[in-house]
Write a protein that holds these residues in place. Structure first.
Motif, PDB file in Angstrom:
ATOM      1  N   ARG A 179       0.834  -1.197   0.000  1.00 22.38           N
ATOM      2  CA  ARG A 179       0.000   0.000   0.000  1.00 22.38           C
ATOM      3  C   ARG A 179       0.861   1.236   0.000  1.00 22.38           C
ATOM      4  O   ARG A 179       1.860   1.312   0.699  1.00 22.38           O
TER       5      ARG A 179
ATOM      6  N   HIS B  38      -7.501  -3.237   1.209  1.00 23.64           N
ATOM      7  CA  HIS B  38      -7.053  -1.845   1.322  1.00 23.64           C
ATOM      8  C   HIS B  38      -8.118  -0.887   0.784  1.00 23.64           C
ATOM      9  O   HIS B  38      -8.347   0.186   1.345  1.00 23.64           O
TER      10      HIS B  38
ATOM     11  N   GLU C 286      -5.179  -6.819  -1.740  1.00 20.42           N
ATOM     12  CA  GLU C 286      -5.284  -5.432  -2.173  1.00 20.42           C
ATOM     13  C   GLU C 286      -6.702  -4.885  -2.026  1.00 20.42           C
ATOM     14  O   GLU C 286      -6.894  -3.701  -1.712  1.00 20.42           O
TER      15      GLU C 286
ATOM     16  N   SER D 154      -5.006  -6.922   5.608  1.00 20.96           N
ATOM     17  CA  SER D 154      -4.958  -7.467   4.256  1.00 20.96           C
ATOM     18  C   SER D 154      -4.414  -8.891   4.263  1.00 20.96           C
ATOM     19  O   SER D 154      -4.839  -9.729   3.467  1.00 20.96           O
TER      20      SER D 154
ATOM     21  N   TYR E 175      -0.294  -3.673  -5.458  1.00 23.00           N
ATOM     22  CA  TYR E 175      -0.235  -2.467  -4.646  1.00 23.00           C
ATOM     23  C   TYR E 175      -1.550  -1.700  -4.786  1.00 23.00           C
ATOM     24  O   TYR E 175      -2.378  -1.973  -5.663  1.00 23.00           O
ATOM     25  N   PHE E 176      -1.729  -0.758  -3.860  1.00 24.39           N
ATOM     26  CA  PHE E 176      -2.938   0.060  -3.817  1.00 24.39           C
ATOM     27  C   PHE E 176      -2.528   1.488  -3.504  1.00 24.39           C
ATOM     28  O   PHE E 176      -1.671   1.715  -2.649  1.00 24.39           O
TER      29      PHE E 176
ATOM     30  N   VAL F 293      -7.241  -1.435  -7.916  1.00 20.67           N
ATOM     31  CA  VAL F 293      -6.055  -2.030  -7.315  1.00 20.67           C
ATOM     32  C   VAL F 293      -5.153  -2.497  -8.443  1.00 20.67           C
ATOM     33  O   VAL F 293      -5.594  -2.684  -9.586  1.00 20.67           O
TER      34      VAL F 293
ATOM     35  N   TYR G  60      -3.658 -12.281  -4.063  1.00 22.79           N
ATOM     36  CA  TYR G  60      -3.199 -10.904  -4.231  1.00 22.79           C
ATOM     37  C   TYR G  60      -4.391  -9.952  -4.338  1.00 22.79           C
ATOM     38  O   TYR G  60      -4.380  -8.856  -3.754  1.00 22.79           O
TER      39      TYR G  60
END
Length: 573
Positions: free
Chosen positions: A2, A171, A168, A195, A128-129, A149, A164
């Motif tokens: 994140r 988040h 994400e 998460s 990732y976010f 995301v 995954y």
């Protein structure tokens, strides 16, 4: 994984702005802004095509990757991608929103679908976010203005995509529940830990073999002494966060995890809030101490607190990082370290006695501006064991471990220790504090053995009242800080008849003075003056940091106390 770009103070203003409504169709192409630090090629923009659309998700595929596939590989990829899309619809989305709460929907783009942008990421990155994409381009020019995301495209083929996406997506849910709805930014460690637990919520930790949880446990066992709350974004950070939250859920049930998105409290205080609301007398520090013991012993027969319940974790044992051996009476070993907040350390000594049963003494000498806590675990020759906790020790402690009544020798002793405050991490810099642990066999100094302390009375604990010997002023202590309480405030809380510990000047000045408070659930921080007035510290977070004020020095109080003080002039520097 994140990354945060938008300060919390923008939230209320930005929530009112939305972009035109999207209605995406399979086959359409869109250019997305991506993070150059995560994109495997260092790109900042990527053209991607929508190749799967379900009830809840749009799955966009990087056109660069797609162009490298043969027609046969493209067909195989589409089959796997449609499976992933179906998993998101049937499992990930409904389970995570039911557990943690929903994302902002229909959200900034007016479309209830979540955009899953799949690109090839750097090694070790699953996804990732970024919060910035939840805002309009008017207010955040580098925003995609989509609820979205990013996920590593390789996970479609290796079947890790569902884990995954679950990680994400939590988040995205948390961003809505905490930052948009409650105007609070949670500690990164707790957000990431949720998460990790979201993968279990989605059902992907069962079976345990070859699961993400198993990999986290293996990483934790390899490197267990890592700070839970400091977050440089390494694999060891995810490992300890995942293991700790699974212990917490096993001990109290999953609701203690889910509740952390339903509160304005952040970090450790969100956990303490659930404990208080559910009638538990222990707090985070007590649980962390028990968890350290559980990670070493993992044995419910001694105490239910000292073991894990979930499959796989119930077989885990960490190996103490240092091991020494003591022979005969009057020997000792010492170990020194520097520990960050909530960084566990396990030190082990094996005992070889000569001519009779052995008693042990453990001396903890740590930085006086830190709260040290943990436990000493002794094992005896007859197979039995004993756990002796020490709590909220400021500066040092002596703990005695006697031989068993049947004259059974101690064969090993493990000291588990950590330090920390219950305050949110926020933007604080987490410094390491020095500590020395000395383990003595018998009486190494020629003086009588140190008596076993009564942990909760040997030193003040969080919330205790103290005053200097011969002085009238009363203070409440929390972590390394003390705060003056006027008589009117004592009566407000019903504390006028509560016991007050008289402490020496040396003990009193181990606590740093603080006059900073904020009302529970509110952002304003006030300075309290002895004349009974409160003064809003009307400065930015950057100005606070530049002034060398400590975020950890802020006491959280109720609305009645805030109202008790008269309002004075703002503090503007």
């Amino acid at each position: 994984m994140r990354r945060l770009f938008i300060p919390v103070v923008w939230l209320a203003a930005l929530a009112a702005f939305v972009s035109p409504v999207y209605a995406d169709t399979v086959g359409q192409t869109q250019t997305f802004l991506v993070n150059t630090s995560y994109d495997a090629s260092g790109a900042g923009t990527v053209s991607a095509t929508l190749r799967a659309a379900g009830t809840y998700g749009y799955f966009y595929i990087d056109d660069r990757y797609w162009a490298t596939l043969s027609p046969v590989e493209q067909n195989r990829f589409n089959t796997n991608l449609n499976t992933l899309s179906a998993q998101f619809d049937s499992t990930v989305y409904p389970r995570i929103t039911s557990f943690f709460g929903s994302e902002n929907t229909p959200g900034i783009d007016g479309d209830p679908h979540i955009v899953v942008m799949m690109e090839r990421l750097i090694s070790g990155s699953g996804g990732y976010f970024e919060t910035i994409h939840n805002y309009t381009k008017t207010r955040a020019p580098n925003s995609n203005a989509r609820e979205m995301v990013y996920v590593n495209i390789d996970s479609v083929s290796n079947m890790m995509g569902k884990t995954y996406v679950a990680h994400e997506f939590q988040h995205l849910s948390s961003f809505n529940q905490k930052e948009l709805l409650r105007n609070v930014q949670d500690d990164v460690w707790l957000n990431e830990a949720r998460s990790e637990y979201a993968i279990t919520v989605a059902g992907y930790s069962d079976p345990y073999e070859d699961s993400t949880l198993q990999r986290r446990v293996q990483a934790f066992v390899r490197t267990p002494s890592d700070s839970l709350v400091d977050w440089p974004n390494t694999s060891t950070d995810y490992a300890i966060a995942s293991v700790f939250l699974h212990y917490l859920a096993g001990r109290y049930g999953p609701d203690i995890i889910a509740s952390t998105t339903r509160t304005t409290a952040a970090g450790i205080m969100a956990i303490d809030e659930w404990l208080s609301q559910n009638g538990k007398t222990e707090r985070f520090g007590d649980i962390f101490s028990d968890w350290m013991v559980a990670s070493y012993l993992n044995d419910h027969s001694i105490d239910p607190r000292y073991g894990y319940t979930s499959s796989g974790l119930n077989q885990m044992h960490i190996v103490p990082v240092v091991s020494a051996r003591l022979y005969g009476q009057n020997q000792q070993s010492s170990y020194s370290a520097s520990l960050k907040e909530w960084q566990p350390l396990w030190i082990e000594n094996d005992i070889v006695t000569v001519g009779g049963a052995a008693t042990m003494s453990v001396r903890i000498v740590g930085s006086s501006d830190a709260a040290w806590r943990g436990a000493v675990v002794a094992k005896y020759r007859d197979g039995s064991g004993r756990v002796v906790p020490f709590l909220s020790v400021f500066g040092g402690a002596d703990i005695a471990i006697p031989a068993q009544s049947n004259n059974t020798d101690i064969v090993s002793v493990v000291v588990a220790v950590a330090q920390g405050t219950n305050q949110p991490v926020g933007n604080r810099i987490i410094d390491a504090k020095p500590i020395t642990i000395t383990i003595s066999l018998g009486d190494s100094t020629g003086t009588p053995a140190i008596p076993t302390p009564t942990p909760q009375s040997s030193q003040p604990v969080n919330g205790d009242l103290i005053r200097r010997v011969g002085q009238a002023e009363i203070y409440v202590v929390w972590g390394p800080y003390r705060r003056y309480l006027p008589q009117g405030v004592l009566k407000l809380y019903g504390f006028e008849n509560r016991p007050v510990a008289e402490v020496t000047d040396d003990a009193f000045f181990r606590y740093s003075a603080s006059n900073y408070v904020r009302e529970e659930g509110q952002k304003k921080v006030y300075a309290l003056w002895p004349d009974g007035t409160k003064h809003w510290i009307n400065i930015t977070a950057a100005q606070w940091d530049a002034s060398a004020r400590d975020w950890g020095a802020i006491f959280v109080v109720n609305s009645a106390e805030i109202a008790w003080y008269a309002t004075g002039a703002d503090v503007t520097r």
